[in-house]
Scaffold this motif. Structure first.
Motif, mmCIF file in Angstrom:
data_model
loop_
_atom_site.group_PDB
_atom_site.id
_atom_site.type_symbol
_atom_site.label_atom_id
_atom_site.label_comp_id
_atom_site.label_asym_id
_atom_site.label_seq_id
_atom_site.Cartn_x
_atom_site.Cartn_y
_atom_site.Cartn_z
ATOM 1 N N ASP A 32 -7.708 23.285 -18.752
ATOM 2 C CA ASP A 32 -6.302 23.147 -18.351
ATOM 3 C C ASP A 32 -5.919 23.096 -16.935
ATOM 4 O O ASP A 32 -6.331 23.979 -15.993
ATOM 5 N N ALA A 33 -5.801 21.904 -16.258
ATOM 6 C CA ALA A 33 -5.544 21.711 -14.920
ATOM 7 C C ALA A 33 -4.478 22.084 -14.566
ATOM 8 O O ALA A 33 -4.151 22.281 -13.339
ATOM 9 N N GLY A 34 -3.359 22.637 -15.532
ATOM 10 C CA GLY A 34 -2.170 23.203 -14.981
ATOM 11 C C GLY A 34 -2.205 24.525 -14.469
ATOM 12 O O GLY A 34 -1.294 25.346 -14.312
ATOM 13 N N SER A 35 -3.302 25.345 -14.690
ATOM 14 C CA SER A 35 -3.546 26.733 -14.612
ATOM 15 C C SER A 35 -3.301 26.965 -13.065
ATOM 16 O O SER A 35 -4.028 26.330 -12.344
ATOM 17 N N ASN A 36 -2.846 28.174 -12.745
ATOM 18 C CA ASN A 36 -3.010 28.440 -11.317
ATOM 19 C C ASN A 36 -3.806 29.400 -10.819
ATOM 20 O O ASN A 36 -4.168 29.854 -9.679
ATOM 21 N N ASN A 37 -4.999 29.865 -11.690
ATOM 22 C CA ASN A 37 -5.993 30.514 -11.485
ATOM 23 C C ASN A 37 -7.169 29.818 -10.899
ATOM 24 O O ASN A 37 -7.915 29.275 -11.830
ATOM 25 N N LEU A 38 -7.268 29.842 -9.655
ATOM 26 C CA LEU A 38 -8.088 28.871 -8.835
ATOM 27 C C LEU A 38 -9.626 29.360 -9.169
ATOM 28 O O LEU A 38 -10.467 28.556 -9.484
ATOM 29 N N ALA A 39 -9.903 30.496 -9.169
ATOM 30 C CA ALA A 39 -11.424 31.130 -9.358
ATOM 31 C C ALA A 39 -11.708 30.765 -10.762
ATOM 32 O O ALA A 39 -12.938 30.298 -11.030
ATOM 33 N N GLN A 40 -10.801 30.991 -11.760
ATOM 34 C CA GLN A 40 -11.122 30.746 -13.267
ATOM 35 C C GLN A 40 -11.439 29.120 -13.466
ATOM 36 O O GLN A 40 -12.415 28.716 -13.956
ATOM 37 N N LEU A 41 -10.450 28.338 -12.748
ATOM 38 C CA LEU A 41 -10.771 26.940 -12.719
ATOM 39 C C LEU A 41 -12.023 26.451 -12.251
ATOM 40 O O LEU A 41 -12.789 25.371 -12.738
ATOM 41 N N ALA A 42 -12.242 27.076 -11.088
ATOM 42 C CA ALA A 42 -13.559 26.532 -10.355
ATOM 43 C C ALA A 42 -14.751 27.103 -11.353
ATOM 44 O O ALA A 42 -15.722 26.243 -11.338
ATOM 45 N N GLN A 43 -14.734 28.276 -11.842
ATOM 46 C CA GLN A 43 -15.844 28.781 -12.769
ATOM 47 C C GLN A 43 -16.033 27.823 -14.076
ATOM 48 O O GLN A 43 -17.272 27.186 -14.095
ATOM 49 N N GLN A 44 -14.912 27.332 -14.360
ATOM 50 C CA GLN A 44 -14.876 26.609 -15.652
ATOM 51 C C GLN A 44 -15.585 25.141 -15.452
ATOM 52 O O GLN A 44 -16.103 24.529 -15.998
ATOM 53 N N ALA A 45 -15.014 24.608 -14.103
ATOM 54 C CA ALA A 45 -15.577 23.276 -13.547
ATOM 55 C C ALA A 45 -17.067 23.395 -13.296
ATOM 56 O O ALA A 45 -17.902 22.494 -13.630
ATOM 57 N N TRP A 46 -17.589 24.439 -12.558
ATOM 58 C CA TRP A 46 -19.076 24.555 -12.709
ATOM 59 C C TRP A 46 -19.724 24.544 -13.675
ATOM 60 O O TRP A 46 -20.836 23.894 -13.953
ATOM 61 N N GLU A 47 -19.220 25.372 -14.818
ATOM 62 C CA GLU A 47 -19.911 25.514 -16.121
ATOM 63 C C GLU A 47 -19.913 23.958 -16.889
ATOM 64 O O GLU A 47 -20.918 23.575 -17.394
ATOM 65 N N ALA A 48 -18.965 23.052 -16.314
ATOM 66 C CA ALA A 48 -19.217 21.722 -16.902
ATOM 67 C C ALA A 48 -20.026 21.073 -16.235
ATOM 68 O O ALA A 48 -20.606 20.267 -16.913
ATOM 69 N N ARG A 104 0.875 -1.329 -0.008
ATOM 70 C CA ARG A 104 -0.179 -0.030 -0.058
ATOM 71 C C ARG A 104 0.740 1.140 -0.010
ATOM 72 O O ARG A 104 2.077 1.068 0.134
ATOM 73 N N PHE A 105 0.353 2.421 -0.349
ATOM 74 C CA PHE A 105 1.024 3.513 0.006
ATOM 75 C C PHE A 105 0.670 4.237 1.280
ATOM 76 O O PHE A 105 -0.064 3.993 1.979
ATOM 77 N N PHE A 106 2.228 4.910 1.355
ATOM 78 C CA PHE A 106 2.214 5.403 2.846
ATOM 79 C C PHE A 106 3.078 6.775 2.767
ATOM 80 O O PHE A 106 4.166 6.898 2.250
ATOM 81 N N PRO A 107 2.435 7.886 3.259
ATOM 82 C CA PRO A 107 1.282 8.036 3.552
ATOM 83 C C PRO A 107 0.100 8.371 2.429
ATOM 84 O O PRO A 107 0.511 8.979 1.711
ATOM 85 N N ILE A 108 -0.953 7.916 2.642
ATOM 86 C CA ILE A 108 -1.916 7.951 1.443
ATOM 87 C C ILE A 108 -2.247 9.322 1.113
ATOM 88 O O ILE A 108 -2.638 9.406 -0.232
ATOM 89 N N GLU A 109 -2.267 10.328 1.818
ATOM 90 C CA GLU A 109 -2.326 11.497 1.602
ATOM 91 C C GLU A 109 -1.646 12.262 0.715
ATOM 92 O O GLU A 109 -1.912 13.136 0.113
ATOM 93 N N ALA A 110 -0.111 11.664 0.559
ATOM 94 C CA ALA A 110 0.665 12.281 -0.406
ATOM 95 C C ALA A 110 0.232 12.301 -1.766
ATOM 96 O O ALA A 110 0.599 13.150 -2.747
ATOM 97 N N LEU A 111 -0.492 11.427 -2.000
ATOM 98 C CA LEU A 111 -0.943 11.378 -3.405
ATOM 99 C C LEU A 111 -2.035 12.166 -4.083
ATOM 100 O O LEU A 111 -2.061 12.420 -5.148
ATOM 101 N N GLU A 112 -2.394 13.080 -3.029
ATOM 102 C CA GLU A 112 -3.378 14.344 -3.477
ATOM 103 C C GLU A 112 -2.654 15.315 -3.953
ATOM 104 O O GLU A 112 -2.929 16.129 -4.773
ATOM 105 N N GLY A 113 -1.212 15.386 -4.006
ATOM 106 C CA GLY A 113 -0.081 16.284 -4.532
ATOM 107 C C GLY A 113 -0.049 16.291 -5.790
ATOM 108 O O GLY A 113 -0.383 15.242 -6.353
ATOM 109 N N ASP A 114 0.290 17.376 -6.258
ATOM 110 C CA ASP A 114 0.483 17.481 -7.692
ATOM 111 C C ASP A 114 2.133 17.371 -7.936
ATOM 112 O O ASP A 114 2.526 16.909 -9.110
ATOM 113 N N GLU A 115 3.013 17.331 -7.054
ATOM 114 C CA GLU A 115 4.266 16.920 -7.099
ATOM 115 C C GLU A 115 4.588 15.922 -6.104
ATOM 116 O O GLU A 115 4.299 16.222 -4.753
ATOM 117 N N ILE A 116 5.134 14.750 -6.633
ATOM 118 C CA ILE A 116 5.203 13.578 -5.633
ATOM 119 C C ILE A 116 6.390 12.998 -5.669
ATOM 120 O O ILE A 116 7.236 12.955 -6.817
#
Length: 864
Positions: free
Chosen positions: A344-360, A204-216
């Motif tokens: 684009d998941a690599g964008s650092n503009n959280l507000a824009q990403l969230a808006q695009q996600a809600w539109e989807a 298994r992975f340890f610690p499992i929460e590390a997998l949530e990061g974008d850089e591992i």
């Protein structure tokens, strides 16, 4: 046989309970053990190893193996079923998992592979904590971890490292936080690392929460991982079992992420790093393999940090110098125009990403499948028996929906080689969406609000009949059509409709009066007119003098027309906190009926009282800091044998009393329908038609108000009482006073006590200890004083008097009369109605009783 029955048929109950750390004593089917749900110092828990049922005779915990597992690990029913299935050796095919994450039983269950073993149950959290506390108190092991492994006390505490008396243990958790293995380490034995016990060695992975990061950073071994996270502050993860334990199914977890691999400086480490890099290169955004600048073969990342003085700056230089593993050529993924949106998941503009996600999501959610309820994102979950309920969408669930609602990508390469590759929806976007404010708006959830699910046509607030399946925005209801054939309600056939309910469905129940029968019909009608009732609905109490009279059957008969099945069951809470949590949990699912089954204790709960008089229920959801507000549209039922009610509950209740007037009512026969539940389900369409016809007759009569009133439930009484009046079903609210008077035991107790108080002291100011003598001499206020020591009884009496300030009993009122100058204790006296000096009730009380009045938690055994 459904999944639940199959699990119960195949599980070894004795083995299961022993695996949970429950030490069973005795022989035969009935065993005893210490209860895990409270601090049990004796064998209070009874367990039947043939049926799996358990009951604690101290704290009241009871249920079957599913109840035990849910309570033990704070998981929902679906999760408990999944884990118990594994324990029972039932393998669930992932292909049968529904879109909402709940496993569905296939038509023919696949045979388990011969070499695949069921996953053992989680390791009890209290066992992990016991080892952890033992380690913290064992200086030798603590010195080893600090001096040899370089771990700080904070890191030891963070990962709950422990000592089992022989080896240091490292808890390995899954994504839900359950402990799935204890890696047991000893530096001087072979092998150095062992699993918890046989069957717990899966990688298994340890610690499992590390997998949530974008850089591992993937390292080799738990010690390297913990030290790297502590000393280098990098997002390190390891797979348990060593360099050669990588699983192909893990590759997808690293899609679109930057991955750095740093294994041990030996042949096995170099070969393991090469294989993992080749596996991840096709999916990850970038893969690098770091070669450690160490001297001796076999040295690892911990050695580099502890022996060579490795720092974060030096680490960053090593990563920058490491070459990017060449990515194999992949075909270009083309998403046709007009299909899923591209984000684009690599964008650092959280507000824009969230808006695009809600539109989807808005585009994907047509027709509606996602809803908001009390600030929670919910979806309709269909159980094994086809029953719909609302379920909260988890972060993982929302991430999966986003992956289907849009094409998420990241850019890789540079210049002419720059191209988009598949990516996962970023976790920070998912968290932002989960935290969105309720209701629509620029910053709110653009999801339809849902108040309740219905499973039959219902009337809207305007009197129109909703027969179209799906979501109705005006009433905020979702009609889950069950393919019933229902005739149009016809007031000209009113007598036929009444006969179907009264002379077919309810005919054999031994109601003690017309009021009981009228209230049963009222409970049947409520879901069909709930949108017309602008207010709460009272508790419908189904009671009888003895078991076997038909209380549970009547509850089912009431709920089957509107839902096709028995009501959702909620057991009593042991305390207010438990009542509150249970009410919140069940209201999230938006049930039509809620049944408090088989009431045994005195029904007394401030939380239940609030739920019965509110149209919106407020509480905090576990893991969230803000309050959630849930529409409270359920119809509440309760059953019990002569249950006791407080006056607060009694005035929120209408009674449905049954009495067969025989010693063994369950032996009755000669019923119109021997199997009433089956008959009701088979004739559900006709019963729904009958209920709708009664309502339609009232509507066509001009919707007259009912003649009777019930405080706090005026809207309910107007609508339901009006329907019963038009349909000439007598008795509505005819037994309210009788129920209240029977429940008002408290008032009767105090009236007797006040009379004795007046007889001895008249209007003289007296101390609590003098009033205690009156109560003790004449055996009064027994339920108030309790059965503990004299000191405890005096304090309980003092608390009760504070609650009774200005309360009138007969012609006398209890008031405060200042304070005894010598003893500094409050004085009390009786004032005839119309007498008493102004300001008597505003005297401040000092000392221990004053602290009680201010809300302090004072020990019942504390001296006055």
């Amino acid at each position: 046989m459904d999944a639940v029955q199959e699990i119960k048929a195949r599980i070894d109950y004795e083995a299961y309970y022993r695996s949970q750390g429950i030490e069973l004593h005795g022989s035969g089917p009935e065993r005893t053990a210490r209860c895990p749900f409270h601090d049990d110092r004796r064998d209070s828990l009874g367990v039947n190893v043939e049926t799996g049922l358990y009951v604690c005779y101290a704290c009241g915990a009871r249920g079957d193996v599913f109840t035990f597992h849910m309570a033990r690990y704070s998981v929902d029913f679906s999760r408990a079923k999944e884990e118990l299935a594994r324990f029972a050796g039932i393998v669930v095919d992932p292909a049968t998992r529904g879109a909402n994450g709940v496993y569905k039983k296939p038509a023919v269950a696949p045979a388990p592979p011969r070499d695949e073993k069921p996953e053992p149950p989680p390791i009890p959290e209290d066992e992990v904590m016991r080892y952890h506390v033992q380690l913290l108190g064992y200086a030798r092991s603590m010195r080893f971890l600090e001096e040899q492994k370089g771990l700080s006390v904070d890191t030891i505490r963070e990962y709950k490292l422990g000592y089992d008396g022989d080896r240091i243990v490292i808890p390995i958790r899954d994504a839900a936080g359950a402990v799935r293995n204890l890696r047991r380490y000893h530096p001087n034995r072979k092998p150095k690392m062992l699993p918890y016990r046989e069957g717990y060695g899966e990688a298994r992975f340890f610690p499992i929460e590390a997998l949530e990061g974008d850089e591992i950073v993937i390292v080799e071994g738990e010690w390297d991982c913990m030290l790297a996270r502590q000393a280098l502050k990098i997002n390190a993860v390891t797979q348990t079992g060593g360099a050669g334990t990588w699983k192909a199914e893990w590759n997808g977890l690293f899609t679109g992420k930057k991955v750095t691999i740093c294994y041990d400086h030996d042949d096995a480490g170099r070969e393991g790093a090469r294989k993992v890099a080749e596996a991840l290169a096709p999916v990850a955004a970038e893969v690098r393999v770091v070669q450690l600048p160490v001297e001796d073969e076999g040295e690892d990342l911990s050695d580099w940090i502890l022996r060579y003085g490795g720092t974060r700056e030096a680490w960053d230089e090593l990563v920058a110098a490491a070459e990017v593993v060449e990515r194999p050529e992949l075909p270009t993924i083309d998403v046709p125009e007009g299909d899923r949106p591209k984000i684009d998941a690599g964008s650092n503009n959280l507000a824009q990403l969230a808006q695009q996600a809600w539109e989807a999501i808005k585009r994907w959610n047509n027709p509606p499948r996602l809803f908001q309820r009390g600030g929670l994102i919910t979806t309709i979950d269909v159980g094994d028996s086809g029953e719909p309920s609302l379920a909260v969408v988890t972060e993982s669930g929302l991430r999966g929906i986003l992956a289907r609602a849009a094409w998420w990508y990241r850019w890789t390469g540079s210049g002419d080689d720059r191209r988009p590759v598949d990516a996962l929806p970023p976790v920070h976007v998912v968290k932002d969406m989960m935290a969105a404010r309720e209701h629509s708006g620029s910053e709110g959830m653009p999801l339809p609000v849902i108040a309740r699910l219905v499973e039959a046509p219902v009337f809207g607030a305007d009197g129109s009949l909703r027969t179209q399946p799906g979501y109705h925005e005006g009433s905020r209801t979702y009609y889950c059509n069950q393919d019933m054939v229902i005739d149009r309600p016809d007031p000209d056939r009113l007598e036929e409709a009444k006969a179907l309910l009264l002379d077919e469905l309810l005919v054999d129940f031994p109601f003690v009066s017309e009021s009981e029968r009228a209230h049963a019909v009222a409970a049947i009608l409520c879901p069909f007119v709930r949108e017309m009732i602008d207010g709460p609905v009272p508790l419908h109490l189904i009671e009888a003098p003895s078991p076997g009279t038909g209380k549970s059957l009547l509850a089912d008969a009431i709920s089957i027309p509107a839902t096709g099945r028995p009501a959702a069951v909620m057991t009593e809470g042991r305390d207010e906190d438990e009542w509150r949590k249970r009410i919140t949990s069940i209201l999230i699912a938006a049930p039509t009926y809620v049944l408090i089954d088989n009431v045994r204790r005195k029904l007394d709960s401030a939380s239940l009282s609030a739920a019965l008089t509110s149209t919106v229920w407020q509480d905090r959801i576990l893991g969230r800091s803000e309050l959630t507000k849930l529409p409270a549209k359920a119809v509440w039922l309760a059953t019990g044998n002569n249950p006791a009610l407080t006056t607060e509950i009694a005035r929120r209740t209408v009674r449905i009393r049954l009495d067969a007037k025989m010693a063994r009512p369950w032996r009755r026969g000669g019923f119109r329908h021997e199997d009433l539940r089956t008959w009701a389900k088979e004739n559900r369409g006709r019963l729904v038609w009958a209920a709708l016809t009664l309502v339609q007759a009232w509507i066509e009569s001009g919707r007259p108000d009912g003649k009777e009133r019930l405080g706090q439930y005026e809207a309910w009484a107007r609508v339901v009482g009006g329907i019963l009046d038009v349909c000439r079903i007598p008795g509505f609210l005819g037994n309210v006073e009788e129920l209240y008077e029977r429940a008002d035991e408290e008032t009767q107790e105090w009236e007797e006590f006040v009379a004795a108080w007046w007889e001895r002291f008249k209007d003289r100011a007296v101390l609590v200890k003098e009033l205690y003598d009156v109560a003790a001499d004449q055996e009064l206020l027994l339920s108030v004083r309790g059965d503990k020591s004299e000191q405890s009884q005096k304090i309980r009496l003092g608390k009760a008097l504070l609650r009774m300030v200005d309360r009138q009993f007969g012609e006398l009122k209890i008031v405060r009369a200042g304070e005894d100058a010598r003893m500094k204790q409050p004085l009390w006296r009786l004032v005839p109605v119309g007498g008493g000096a102004a300001g008597e009730t505003s005297v401040m009380v000092q000392g221990s009783l004053g602290e009680i009045a201010a809300g302090e938690d004072v020990d019942d055994e504390a001296p006055f």
